[in-house]
Motif scaffolding. Sequence first.
Motif, PDB file in Angstrom:
ATOM      1  N   VAL A 367      30.935  37.062  31.141  1.00 44.68           N
ATOM      2  CA  VAL A 367      29.732  37.860  31.375  1.00 44.68           C
ATOM      3  C   VAL A 367      29.275  37.606  32.804  1.00 44.68           C
ATOM      4  O   VAL A 367      29.220  36.458  33.266  1.00 44.68           O
ATOM      5  CB  VAL A 367      28.605  37.486  30.392  1.00 44.68           C
ATOM      6  N   GLY A 368      28.945  38.691  33.513  1.00 41.31           N
ATOM      7  CA  GLY A 368      28.458  38.567  34.886  1.00 41.31           C
ATOM      8  C   GLY A 368      28.098  39.917  35.451  1.00 41.31           C
ATOM      9  O   GLY A 368      28.249  40.958  34.787  1.00 41.31           O
ATOM     10  N   ALA A 369      27.570  39.912  36.672  1.00 47.64           N
ATOM     11  CA  ALA A 369      27.167  41.161  37.320  1.00 47.64           C
ATOM     12  C   ALA A 369      28.389  42.043  37.554  1.00 47.64           C
ATOM     13  O   ALA A 369      29.507  41.554  37.737  1.00 47.64           O
ATOM     14  CB  ALA A 369      26.460  40.877  38.641  1.00 47.64           C
ATOM     15  N   GLN A 370      28.176  43.356  37.561  1.00 45.33           N
ATOM     16  CA  GLN A 370      29.267  44.295  37.768  1.00 45.33           C
ATOM     17  C   GLN A 370      29.445  44.670  39.232  1.00 45.33           C
ATOM     18  O   GLN A 370      30.458  45.268  39.578  1.00 45.33           O
ATOM     19  CB  GLN A 370      29.018  45.557  36.948  1.00 45.33           C
ATOM     20  N   GLU A 371      28.474  44.339  40.083  1.00 42.86           N
ATOM     21  CA  GLU A 371      28.552  44.741  41.478  1.00 42.86           C
ATOM     22  C   GLU A 371      28.234  43.559  42.376  1.00 42.86           C
ATOM     23  O   GLU A 371      27.504  42.633  41.988  1.00 42.86           O
ATOM     24  CB  GLU A 371      27.582  45.885  41.771  1.00 42.86           C
ATOM     25  N   VAL A 372      28.799  43.599  43.587  1.00 41.05           N
ATOM     26  CA  VAL A 372      28.524  42.576  44.588  1.00 41.05           C
ATOM     27  C   VAL A 372      28.584  43.251  45.952  1.00 41.05           C
ATOM     28  O   VAL A 372      29.315  44.224  46.154  1.00 41.05           O
ATOM     29  CB  VAL A 372      29.547  41.411  44.490  1.00 41.05           C
TER      30      VAL A 372
END
Length: 716
Positions: A367-372
């Motif tokens: 699980v984590g952010a989809q954008e960077v």
Amino acid sequence: MFAISSTTYAQTLTAPSLGMAGEFAVLGSNAVNSTGSSIIYGDLGTSPGLLVTGFPTGIVLGDTERGTVAAATAKSDVVRVYNELAQFTPTQNLTGQTLGAGFIPSEAAVRGTTLTRGVYRFDGNARISGRLKFDGQSNPGSVFIIQVNGDLVIDAGSAINVINANPNNVFFRVTGNVTIGTGGLIGTPSTLSGNIIAQNNALLSLCTTLVGRVLSTSGDITLNNNNISLPEPIGSSGGGGGGGGTGTANLSITKTANGSTFVIGDNVIYTIRVTNSGAADATNVTVEDKLPAGLTFVPPADADRGTYDANTGIWTIGTLPANQTATLRLTAKTTAIGEITNIAVIGNGGGTDQATICVRPARPNVVGAQEVCTGGSVTYTVSNVSAGVTNLAIVVPMNSGLTIESQSLTGFTIRAGANTAPGTYALTVVAVTTGNCQNSQAFPIELIVRAAPATPVITSPATALCAGATYQYSIAQPEAGVTYTWTVTGTGWERISAATGTTVQVKAGTGLGKVTVVASNPCGTATASTPDVTPGAAPATPVIVDNSGPCTGLTYSISNPTAGVTYTWTAPAGFTFTDNSTTMTGTSVTLKATNANAVGTLTVTASNATGSTCPSAAASVEVRAADAGTEIVIPTVFSPNGDGINDSFVIRNLLNFPDNDLTVYNRWGNEIFKTKNYRNNWMATGLEEATYFYVLRVRGCDGKDQVFRGPVQVVR
């Protein structure tokens, strides 16, 4: 030495039963053709076809079955075995490899290729060139399955040897054709072992020998001086027990699992079969099958004979009659990762068999952010990591600029480098374990890398601006994921559409103004503006003077025209200007109608110069062709009955000549109506139906009088 080995998992394989097909050394679908003196040590048959040629000269030492019930039953078993062989899970994929080391003298050629028990797959054609060995590794019940999804070619001079095992348990399943003797040492016989089961045709070259069977589900078989013999039956793998009567008991055991690879937490089903192939009953038969560490028994056990004690692992069968089989099915939950071997042993020193499975870790959950943003980092949390996992294998695309900053079994951080191109990147996370078993299935991640927006380029209207007019501005190359926010400044300037979007509608003001847009996304902003511009002003809306009349025609002019201003007229449908055009410039124009009853709207706009982009608002006037009519047309009848239709004596175009007199007489010459400037309103009130006589004087455009006389009939 070229050797291929594989770990045998749950596929301590059980060979599919050949049934009636086991008695046939050769079985084709439509035909079996032989050249020379082939010898068949077993049955030969065709089904559904009837064609068998070459026997004699060839010899069949068993039965010859041409389209018989026995051949049909055997063919049904061939099709069943062909389908069953396709269901086994491959333990190794050999696509593109050649089995054997060829025929150039060398130690590698002498040793050839060795395959241990298991299931081998070719996604496409397969070739045997030289020596191929199937090694049962001291387990005579070892099973070898070669799945060929294409054609099988065996070079002339090749050898297939079965060591520490039985040719009955070697199966070649071929979806295409089988050709033996096309390459290699042309003209040299091949010596082969095993069961060849093809979907299509099989061709054996001169003098090839085969200990096994060549069977086809739908093709023909062609022989050439071949020697084909059925293998010896498979003997027992152990013994035990005893019984009364003539002869002795002969016990054997097999153990299989319902798969080769499992995910921790899955259930595995083991099937243990004990067969008494002897002539006497076996008594006091027991089997020990205690589940090893990593497996937890899931009740109930399913035994068709006797009982199973999960605490001791003892299956008490008791008496097993001659030529009968006892079956036990055990379900166990996998609780540890790695290779797990489960052994079943017949009591009193009888035979054994085992099944080895591979338990892989559970797929981790990430699980984590989809954008960077470029130059930024994103941290992921990992859960569902199985005990025994040593580390996480995190795979990022090569040369992407994405790097792993830190990682543990509970999480990791990915950094997008300054040179990482914006886009979507596919990452995978795998739980890694030691040993021969597989790692977990990969958890896929899609990471979107974004950069701060580029400075937007505004596309402005192509023409000069006019005060009060509406114009559209847009982004020349909008970027996905970027929000564009618009503002306008200047006297009278106004945004009349939504503030965000790739386009904006703007009403131009009367003074200096400009349009500005800010591009933004989570990674930054960029701003762009149009140059300052002062819109052009439009002249006042013109006022049209209608000069139309019978003596002047359809003539119109501008009231108080302004010097330096161009007036552009547009004729309505049904009218043209005197030069037959539909547009004209000037302070006055004259129209002509295409028919006497035409009606339309004449328009005119004012601009400061010819071709100006800032014209005034349009002025208009209704045009009626009748306003300039000169022809006096007098009706001969009218019907003043109050129905609103033809109720009065209407003289066409008379209203265009107000200097007129009208007198009406009855048939005796008495004057009954007289008026000046007649307005088409006489309705013969109080008069009966009759014919009356009129005298009409009209002064024309030239100042001269014209007199019209005639009858008019009144009809009620």
